[in-house]
Design a protein around this motif. Structure first.
Motif, PDB file in Angstrom:
ATOM      1  N   TYR A 106      44.002  47.122  42.336  1.00  0.00           N
ATOM      2  CA  TYR A 106      44.627  47.262  41.026  1.00  0.00           C
ATOM      3  C   TYR A 106      43.760  48.147  40.132  1.00  0.00           C
ATOM      4  O   TYR A 106      44.254  49.067  39.476  1.00  0.00           O
ATOM      5  CB  TYR A 106      44.841  45.885  40.389  1.00  0.00           C
ATOM      6  CG  TYR A 106      45.487  45.965  39.030  1.00  0.00           C
ATOM      7  CD1 TYR A 106      46.871  46.064  38.907  1.00  0.00           C
ATOM      8  CD2 TYR A 106      44.721  45.957  37.870  1.00  0.00           C
ATOM      9  CE1 TYR A 106      47.469  46.165  37.658  1.00  0.00           C
ATOM     10  CE2 TYR A 106      45.311  46.046  36.619  1.00  0.00           C
ATOM     11  CZ  TYR A 106      46.684  46.151  36.521  1.00  0.00           C
ATOM     12  OH  TYR A 106      47.268  46.258  35.292  1.00  0.00           O
ATOM     13  N   THR A 159      42.339  42.833  43.438  1.00  0.00           N
ATOM     14  CA  THR A 159      41.808  43.180  42.124  1.00  0.00           C
ATOM     15  C   THR A 159      41.193  44.577  42.164  1.00  0.00           C
ATOM     16  O   THR A 159      41.401  45.389  41.257  1.00  0.00           O
ATOM     17  CB  THR A 159      40.778  42.146  41.650  1.00  0.00           C
ATOM     18  OG1 THR A 159      41.393  40.852  41.638  1.00  0.00           O
ATOM     19  CG2 THR A 159      40.256  42.463  40.263  1.00  0.00           C
ATOM     20  N   CYS A 163      43.912  51.819  41.254  1.00  0.00           N
ATOM     21  CA  CYS A 163      45.208  52.417  40.867  1.00  0.00           C
ATOM     22  C   CYS A 163      45.269  52.659  39.360  1.00  0.00           C
ATOM     23  O   CYS A 163      45.753  53.708  38.906  1.00  0.00           O
ATOM     24  CB  CYS A 163      46.365  51.511  41.303  1.00  0.00           C
ATOM     25  SG  CYS A 163      46.607  51.429  43.089  1.00  0.00           S
ATOM     26  N   GLN A 194      53.349  42.313  35.102  1.00  0.00           N
ATOM     27  CA  GLN A 194      52.259  43.056  34.483  1.00  0.00           C
ATOM     28  C   GLN A 194      51.771  42.335  33.226  1.00  0.00           C
ATOM     29  O   GLN A 194      50.575  42.206  32.996  1.00  0.00           O
ATOM     30  CB  GLN A 194      52.691  44.480  34.135  1.00  0.00           C
ATOM     31  CG  GLN A 194      51.614  45.306  33.464  1.00  0.00           C
ATOM     32  CD  GLN A 194      50.394  45.492  34.328  1.00  0.00           C
ATOM     33  OE1 GLN A 194      50.494  45.910  35.461  1.00  0.00           O
ATOM     34  NE2 GLN A 194      49.222  45.166  33.793  1.00  0.00           N
TER      35      GLN A 194
END
Length: 148
Positions: free
Chosen positions: A134, A131, A137, A9
């Protein structure tokens, strides 16, 4: 969260910031603000005559920031504004704005296209898919933050 996940991350965040910094450095080299770059870039994508609200939505930038930058560019002779429906304003490049776009913004797009051409279609599709996933989310998780 495991250490490995946290490291990934952090690396993802670092890469995102590095990309943002690269674009900021390009703006500095050109001698413009990031918001001015966003306006010219959006006009290329949306077309001459687009509206301010469309630029805000495209660039994920506030109305106030875009509004101020557009009026500055109008005063400097890069853009002209024409009334549309209601309070809507259509933004058009002047000849000076077109020259600026060709000399300063178009080369950035060429750079981006050359970068993408160094990846195959599957790699690009995967990059975009992951992407977007992500971001989706992250947006879902952001709704659950206990921020007031």
């Amino acid at each position: 969260m495991t250490l490995r996940l946290a490291q990934k991350q952090n690396e993802f965040n670092r890469l995102n910031k590095a990309i943002s910094e690269l674009y900021h450095d390009i703006c500095v080299q050109i001698g413009i603000s990031d918001s001015v770059f966003d306006i010219f870039y959006a006009i290329i994508a949306l077309g001459d005559g687009c509206c301010q609200k469309d630029i805000c939505n495209y660039a994920f930038t506030s109305k106030q920031t875009i509004h101020s930058a557009i009026h500055k560019l109008e005063k400097e002779g890069f853009l002209s504004l024409k009334s549309g429906k209601g309070r809507e304003m259509h933004i058009f490049l002047t000849p000076k704005g077109e020259r600026f776009m060709e000399e300063n913004i178009a080369p950035v797009i060429v750079m981006e296209n050359q970068t993408c051409s160094q990846m195959n279609a599957k790699e690009l599709d995967t990059l975009l898919l992951l992407t977007k996933k992500y971001l989706d989310c992250l947006r879902t998780q952001a709704k659950e933050l206990p921020i007031q």
